[in-house]
Design a protein around this motif. Structure first.
Motif, mmCIF file in Angstrom:
data_model
loop_
_atom_site.group_PDB
_atom_site.id
_atom_site.type_symbol
_atom_site.label_atom_id
_atom_site.label_comp_id
_atom_site.label_asym_id
_atom_site.label_seq_id
_atom_site.Cartn_x
_atom_site.Cartn_y
_atom_site.Cartn_z
ATOM 1 N N ILE A 1 -9.312 8.014 -7.521
ATOM 2 C CA ILE A 1 -10.700 7.657 -7.232
ATOM 3 C C ILE A 1 -11.529 8.236 -8.367
ATOM 4 C CG2 ILE A 1 -12.589 7.789 -5.578
ATOM 5 C CD1 ILE A 1 -10.298 8.524 -3.495
ATOM 6 N N ALA A 2 -12.375 7.392 -8.949
ATOM 7 C CA ALA A 2 -13.122 7.819 -10.137
ATOM 8 C C ALA A 2 -14.478 7.147 -10.177
ATOM 9 C CB ALA A 2 -12.331 7.458 -11.394
ATOM 10 N N PHE A 3 -15.323 7.669 -11.044
ATOM 11 C CA PHE A 3 -16.571 7.000 -11.359
ATOM 12 C C PHE A 3 -16.452 6.391 -12.740
ATOM 13 C CE2 PHE A 3 -18.534 9.695 -8.064
ATOM 14 C CZ PHE A 3 -19.250 8.721 -7.396
ATOM 15 N N ASP A 4 -16.888 5.156 -12.847
ATOM 16 C CA ASP A 4 -17.034 4.460 -14.123
ATOM 17 C C ASP A 4 -18.507 4.093 -14.193
ATOM 18 O OD1 ASP A 4 -16.646 3.066 -16.504
ATOM 19 O OD2 ASP A 4 -15.953 1.244 -15.494
ATOM 20 N N ASN A 5 -19.257 4.883 -14.947
ATOM 21 C CA ASN A 5 -20.717 4.807 -14.915
ATOM 22 C C ASN A 5 -21.169 5.046 -13.481
ATOM 23 O OD1 ASN A 5 -20.971 4.288 -17.741
ATOM 24 N ND2 ASN A 5 -20.324 2.188 -17.330
ATOM 25 N N ASP A 6 -21.888 4.110 -12.882
ATOM 26 C CA ASP A 6 -22.383 4.313 -11.522
ATOM 27 C C ASP A 6 -21.474 3.720 -10.450
ATOM 28 O OD1 ASP A 6 -24.617 5.719 -12.315
ATOM 29 O OD2 ASP A 6 -25.874 3.936 -12.476
ATOM 30 N N ASN A 7 -20.372 3.115 -10.847
ATOM 31 C CA ASN A 7 -19.464 2.499 -9.882
ATOM 32 C C ASN A 7 -18.413 3.487 -9.412
ATOM 33 O OD1 ASN A 7 -20.442 -0.229 -9.893
ATOM 34 N ND2 ASN A 7 -19.533 -0.462 -11.917
ATOM 35 N N LEU A 8 -18.192 3.515 -8.112
ATOM 36 C CA LEU A 8 -17.037 4.219 -7.577
ATOM 37 C C LEU A 8 -15.855 3.266 -7.745
ATOM 38 C CD1 LEU A 8 -16.015 6.729 -5.945
ATOM 39 C CD2 LEU A 8 -16.183 5.238 -3.932
ATOM 40 N N VAL A 9 -14.803 3.738 -8.379
ATOM 41 C CA VAL A 9 -13.654 2.879 -8.639
ATOM 42 C C VAL A 9 -12.427 3.462 -7.952
ATOM 43 C CG1 VAL A 9 -12.255 1.722 -10.392
ATOM 44 C CG2 VAL A 9 -14.649 2.289 -10.883
ATOM 45 N N VAL A 10 -11.801 2.640 -7.140
ATOM 46 C CA VAL A 10 -10.556 3.013 -6.487
ATOM 47 C C VAL A 10 -9.443 2.323 -7.272
ATOM 48 C CG1 VAL A 10 -9.223 2.890 -4.357
ATOM 49 C CG2 VAL A 10 -11.706 3.251 -4.265
ATOM 50 N N ILE A 11 -8.527 3.132 -7.795
ATOM 51 C CA ILE A 11 -7.491 2.606 -8.679
ATOM 52 C C ILE A 11 -6.131 2.741 -8.012
ATOM 53 C CG2 ILE A 11 -6.379 2.810 -10.927
ATOM 54 C CD1 ILE A 11 -9.633 4.450 -10.773
ATOM 55 N N GLU A 12 -5.465 1.627 -7.852
ATOM 56 C CA GLU A 12 -4.088 1.589 -7.370
ATOM 57 C C GLU A 12 -3.189 1.606 -8.600
ATOM 58 O OE1 GLU A 12 -0.782 1.204 -4.735
ATOM 59 O OE2 GLU A 12 -2.840 1.896 -4.461
ATOM 60 N N VAL A 13 -2.259 2.545 -8.630
ATOM 61 C CA VAL A 13 -1.348 2.676 -9.765
ATOM 62 C C VAL A 13 0.013 2.135 -9.357
ATOM 63 C CG1 VAL A 13 -0.241 4.270 -11.381
ATOM 64 C CG2 VAL A 13 -2.577 4.721 -10.578
ATOM 65 N N LYS A 14 0.558 1.273 -10.193
ATOM 66 C CA LYS A 14 1.901 0.735 -9.976
ATOM 67 C C LYS A 14 2.744 1.067 -11.196
ATOM 68 C CE LYS A 14 1.598 -0.988 -5.947
ATOM 69 N NZ LYS A 14 2.351 -0.324 -4.888
ATOM 70 N N THR A 15 3.805 1.811 -10.962
ATOM 71 C CA THR A 15 4.704 2.216 -12.036
ATOM 72 C C THR A 15 6.065 1.578 -11.791
ATOM 73 O OG1 THR A 15 3.564 4.342 -12.093
ATOM 74 C CG2 THR A 15 5.657 4.198 -13.268
ATOM 75 N N ARG A 16 6.621 1.008 -12.821
ATOM 76 C CA ARG A 16 7.941 0.387 -12.755
ATOM 77 C C ARG A 16 8.714 0.721 -14.016
ATOM 78 N NH1 ARG A 16 6.192 -0.293 -8.370
ATOM 79 N NH2 ARG A 16 6.206 -2.121 -7.069
ATOM 80 N N THR A 17 10.026 0.667 -13.916
ATOM 81 C CA THR A 17 10.844 0.873 -15.110
ATOM 82 C C THR A 17 10.884 -0.377 -15.962
ATOM 83 O OG1 THR A 17 12.816 0.319 -13.844
ATOM 84 C CG2 THR A 17 12.285 2.658 -14.082
ATOM 85 N N SER A 18 10.652 -1.533 -15.335
ATOM 86 C CA SER A 18 10.597 -2.797 -16.074
ATOM 87 C C SER A 18 9.908 -3.830 -15.201
ATOM 88 C CB SER A 18 12.000 -3.294 -16.447
ATOM 89 O OG SER A 18 12.654 -3.829 -15.311
ATOM 90 N N ASP A 19 9.594 -4.975 -15.797
ATOM 91 C CA ASP A 19 9.021 -6.057 -15.000
ATOM 92 C C ASP A 19 10.059 -7.154 -14.768
ATOM 93 O OD1 ASP A 19 9.100 -7.077 -17.552
ATOM 94 O OD2 ASP A 19 6.978 -7.619 -17.643
ATOM 95 N N GLY A 20 11.324 -6.756 -14.727
ATOM 96 C CA GLY A 20 12.418 -7.695 -14.547
ATOM 97 C C GLY A 20 12.353 -8.483 -13.255
#
Length: 120
Positions: free
Chosen positions: A41-60
């Motif tokens: 959860i972060a601020f980007d200027n005045d916007n509250l931004v909820v960031i979903e992180v997706k980590t993969r070893t590949s996009d196979g």
């Protein structure tokens, strides 16, 4: 801890560093509401931004952003509503996705702004 959990943790760290480097003010990580979790959860200027992180070893099999299903979006939106109420935040909310994959010994990071919008 399982290997996929370690990879996910490392991916979230890479994503946080990437976002901070690009001017985001990280205010929370791994915030939980019941069994739902908001990755970053972060601020980007005045916007509250909820960031979903997706980590993969590949996009196979599928690109990491394709792993965000409608039910996952509902969970994220529900947890975000709880976060906004608990923290008494009145800013506009945006939902981003950051995908992280190791490529040739380096991390490939893709930041998708406004990746989805809550549906009513």
């Amino acid at each position: 801890m399982a290997d996929h959990n370690e990879l996910g943790k490392e991916g979230e760290e890479v994503a946080s560093n990437y976002l901070a480097k690009h001017g985001f003010q990280i205010i929370d990580r791994n915030w939980r509401y019941n069994k739902k979790e908001l990755d970053i959860i972060a601020f980007d200027n005045d916007n509250l931004v909820v960031i979903e992180v997706k980590t993969r070893t590949s996009d196979g099999w599928e690109h990491p952003k394709e792993a965000i299903t409608n039910s996952k979006i509902r969970f994220i939106v529900e947890a975000t509503e709880a976060y906004v109420i608990e923290k008494d935040i009145n800013n506009e909310v945006r939902f981003d996705v950051v995908t992280v994959m190791p490529v040739d010994g380096e991390w490939k990071v893709e930041h998708i702004k406004e990746a989805f919008h809550p549906t009513l």
